[in-house]
Design an enzyme around this catalytic site. Sequence first.
Site, PDB file in Angstrom:
ATOM      1  N   LYS A  68       0.824  -1.199   0.000  1.00  0.00           N
ATOM      2  CA  LYS A  68       0.000   0.000   0.000  1.00  0.00           C
ATOM      3  C   LYS A  68       0.865   1.258   0.000  1.00  0.00           C
ATOM      4  O   LYS A  68       2.086   1.211   0.128  1.00  0.00           O
ATOM      5  CB  LYS A  68      -0.935  -0.001   1.203  1.00  0.00           C
ATOM      6  CG  LYS A  68      -1.897  -1.185   1.217  1.00  0.00           C
ATOM      7  CD  LYS A  68      -2.745  -1.279  -0.036  1.00  0.00           C
ATOM      8  CE  LYS A  68      -3.787  -0.197  -0.122  1.00  0.00           C
ATOM      9  NZ  LYS A  68      -4.685  -0.331  -1.290  1.00  0.00           N
ATOM     10  N   HIS A  86      -1.947   4.624  -5.886  1.00  0.00           N
ATOM     11  CA  HIS A  86      -3.249   5.285  -5.999  1.00  0.00           C
ATOM     12  C   HIS A  86      -3.108   6.772  -6.347  1.00  0.00           C
ATOM     13  O   HIS A  86      -3.673   7.638  -5.680  1.00  0.00           O
ATOM     14  CB  HIS A  86      -4.049   5.116  -4.708  1.00  0.00           C
ATOM     15  CG  HIS A  86      -4.208   3.694  -4.275  1.00  0.00           C
ATOM     16  ND1 HIS A  86      -4.920   2.779  -5.016  1.00  0.00           N
ATOM     17  CD2 HIS A  86      -3.730   3.012  -3.201  1.00  0.00           C
ATOM     18  CE1 HIS A  86      -4.885   1.596  -4.406  1.00  0.00           C
ATOM     19  NE2 HIS A  86      -4.163   1.714  -3.319  1.00  0.00           N
ATOM     20  N   GLN A  91      -6.651  10.790  -8.346  1.00  0.00           N
ATOM     21  CA  GLN A  91      -7.149  10.710  -6.984  1.00  0.00           C
ATOM     22  C   GLN A  91      -6.694  11.908  -6.157  1.00  0.00           C
ATOM     23  O   GLN A  91      -5.714  12.563  -6.473  1.00  0.00           O
ATOM     24  CB  GLN A  91      -6.674   9.408  -6.306  1.00  0.00           C
ATOM     25  CG  GLN A  91      -7.249   8.145  -6.906  1.00  0.00           C
ATOM     26  CD  GLN A  91      -6.296   7.479  -7.881  1.00  0.00           C
ATOM     27  OE1 GLN A  91      -5.564   8.168  -8.596  1.00  0.00           O
ATOM     28  NE2 GLN A  91      -6.308   6.160  -7.935  1.00  0.00           N
ATOM     29  N   PHE A 125      -4.980  -8.330  -6.842  1.00  0.00           N
ATOM     30  CA  PHE A 125      -5.703  -8.845  -5.692  1.00  0.00           C
ATOM     31  C   PHE A 125      -7.201  -8.899  -5.957  1.00  0.00           C
ATOM     32  O   PHE A 125      -7.986  -9.101  -5.027  1.00  0.00           O
ATOM     33  CB  PHE A 125      -5.454  -7.955  -4.465  1.00  0.00           C
ATOM     34  CG  PHE A 125      -4.117  -8.156  -3.821  1.00  0.00           C
ATOM     35  CD1 PHE A 125      -3.882  -9.244  -3.008  1.00  0.00           C
ATOM     36  CD2 PHE A 125      -3.099  -7.238  -4.028  1.00  0.00           C
ATOM     37  CE1 PHE A 125      -2.650  -9.427  -2.392  1.00  0.00           C
ATOM     38  CE2 PHE A 125      -1.864  -7.408  -3.419  1.00  0.00           C
ATOM     39  CZ  PHE A 125      -1.639  -8.511  -2.596  1.00  0.00           C
ATOM     40  N   ASP A 218     -22.248  -7.356 -16.490  1.00  0.00           N
ATOM     41  CA  ASP A 218     -20.944  -6.878 -16.925  1.00  0.00           C
ATOM     42  C   ASP A 218     -21.168  -5.813 -17.993  1.00  0.00           C
ATOM     43  O   ASP A 218     -22.235  -5.181 -18.041  1.00  0.00           O
ATOM     44  CB  ASP A 218     -20.072  -8.038 -17.431  1.00  0.00           C
ATOM     45  CG  ASP A 218     -18.590  -7.772 -17.212  1.00  0.00           C
ATOM     46  OD1 ASP A 218     -18.072  -8.127 -16.143  1.00  0.00           O
ATOM     47  OD2 ASP A 218     -17.961  -7.176 -18.105  1.00  0.00           O
ATOM     48  N   THR A 222     -24.457  -3.099 -18.708  1.00  0.00           N
ATOM     49  CA  THR A 222     -24.382  -1.675 -18.376  1.00  0.00           C
ATOM     50  C   THR A 222     -24.355  -0.795 -19.627  1.00  0.00           C
ATOM     51  O   THR A 222     -24.726   0.375 -19.561  1.00  0.00           O
ATOM     52  CB  THR A 222     -23.139  -1.365 -17.518  1.00  0.00           C
ATOM     53  OG1 THR A 222     -21.964  -1.807 -18.195  1.00  0.00           O
ATOM     54  CG2 THR A 222     -23.243  -2.056 -16.167  1.00  0.00           C
ATOM     55  N   SER A 273     -14.584  -1.515  -5.940  1.00  0.00           N
ATOM     56  CA  SER A 273     -13.712  -0.665  -6.760  1.00  0.00           C
ATOM     57  C   SER A 273     -13.159   0.499  -5.964  1.00  0.00           C
ATOM     58  O   SER A 273     -12.045   0.978  -6.220  1.00  0.00           O
ATOM     59  CB  SER A 273     -14.480  -0.146  -7.976  1.00  0.00           C
ATOM     60  OG  SER A 273     -14.985  -1.216  -8.743  1.00  0.00           O
ATOM     61  N   ILE A 312     -13.873  -0.092   1.645  1.00  0.00           N
ATOM     62  CA  ILE A 312     -12.561  -0.398   2.216  1.00  0.00           C
ATOM     63  C   ILE A 312     -11.596  -0.649   1.066  1.00  0.00           C
ATOM     64  O   ILE A 312     -11.861  -1.490   0.206  1.00  0.00           O
ATOM     65  CB  ILE A 312     -12.640  -1.631   3.139  1.00  0.00           C
ATOM     66  CG1 ILE A 312     -13.571  -1.336   4.324  1.00  0.00           C
ATOM     67  CG2 ILE A 312     -11.250  -2.027   3.637  1.00  0.00           C
ATOM     68  CD1 ILE A 312     -13.870  -2.544   5.191  1.00  0.00           C
TER      69      ILE A 312
END
Length: 368
Positions: A68, A86, A91, A125, A218, A222, A273, A312
């Site tokens: 992280k 990130h 972001q 992950f 999927d 959408t 996500s 989370i």
Amino acid sequence: RSETKPLEHRSALSPDVVRKLIDNGFKVNIERSPVRIFKDSDYEPFATLVEEGSWPRVPTDHIIIGLKELPEDDFPLKHTHIQFAHCFKGQEGWEQVLGRFAAGGGTLYDMEFLEDENRRRVAAFGYHAGYAGAALALQDWAWQTKHGAENPMPGKQAYNTEGDLVKEVKSDVVEGIAKNGDKAPQILVIGALGRCGRGAIDLCIAAGIPESKILRWDLAETSAKAGPYPEIRESDVFINCIYLTQPIPKFVTEEFLKEDPSKRKLSVVCDVSCDTTNPHNPIPFCNKQTYFDQPTVALPDFSNPPLSYITIDHLPSLLPREASEAFSNALLPSLLELPNASDAPVWQRARLFFEEKVATLPSQAKSP
């Protein structure tokens, strides 16, 4: 390096992968860690153990591998780092993160953007993120059936094994179904064909949710019509597993849910996500990060049923052993190419992407 994010127990390198790297001529130093799922002694027979948090002081030719993001700080970063940072998708705070590399002359290989020739991530992950996210979503749904909106679901700790997690979730679901008039919850998974979505679906099935109650969506679904989607409103649990790369229509909004309250069954959203600060977030009300010790946020003005969400950003840490082993084994072939990174396509692409992002920094962000 040791991880500093609260309740983060995963490791980028399992003991088995470290041993394989050393067998291939690498020298590997392992920072001691009181929180890593693997004990320091698991590495000791073949790796060198060093002081926790010592990485800033090592020579610049050392490559720093973590999972992280680094703790917030302002000293320039002079090393090559391999981690999830990130900061490549706009972001919040991305300029400060990248600016530290620009100021120190360091390099960031973001694990999210280590991709093969088909632009597929070499290691991810995603499966365990979906698996863990679905587990928490079902537990929150079951909690609500028993406790309503009075108290939020209590915090969670990492599970030692996947079997321990499934056993607990299955028990919670059985109790929830009994409280819900013997009716299983309707689950909607968007991004069902990806690794993350497959993990979410596998957990639901393992927890005893009938396949007929799992709606798999999927891109085909959408893109067939514009959101917001009534199917989300009419499901008990919505699990978002997409990989957001560009602006898309909103999946669901508070305004849409309030238009016709009688049609709303939705009571739990798990945004695996976790694009809470992304300007293109398709679930705008999922805008605050949650944590294992406080996994849910309840939305005001929603009752009968209540509505809460889970965001989370390190969900796989709920299953740190299995998640770490799967990830590090997938990463190993690329790690073995590091001595020739300048000629290895995976590392070439990642470095170019880093350099392109650094080039967009305002000049003041690049200064030491």
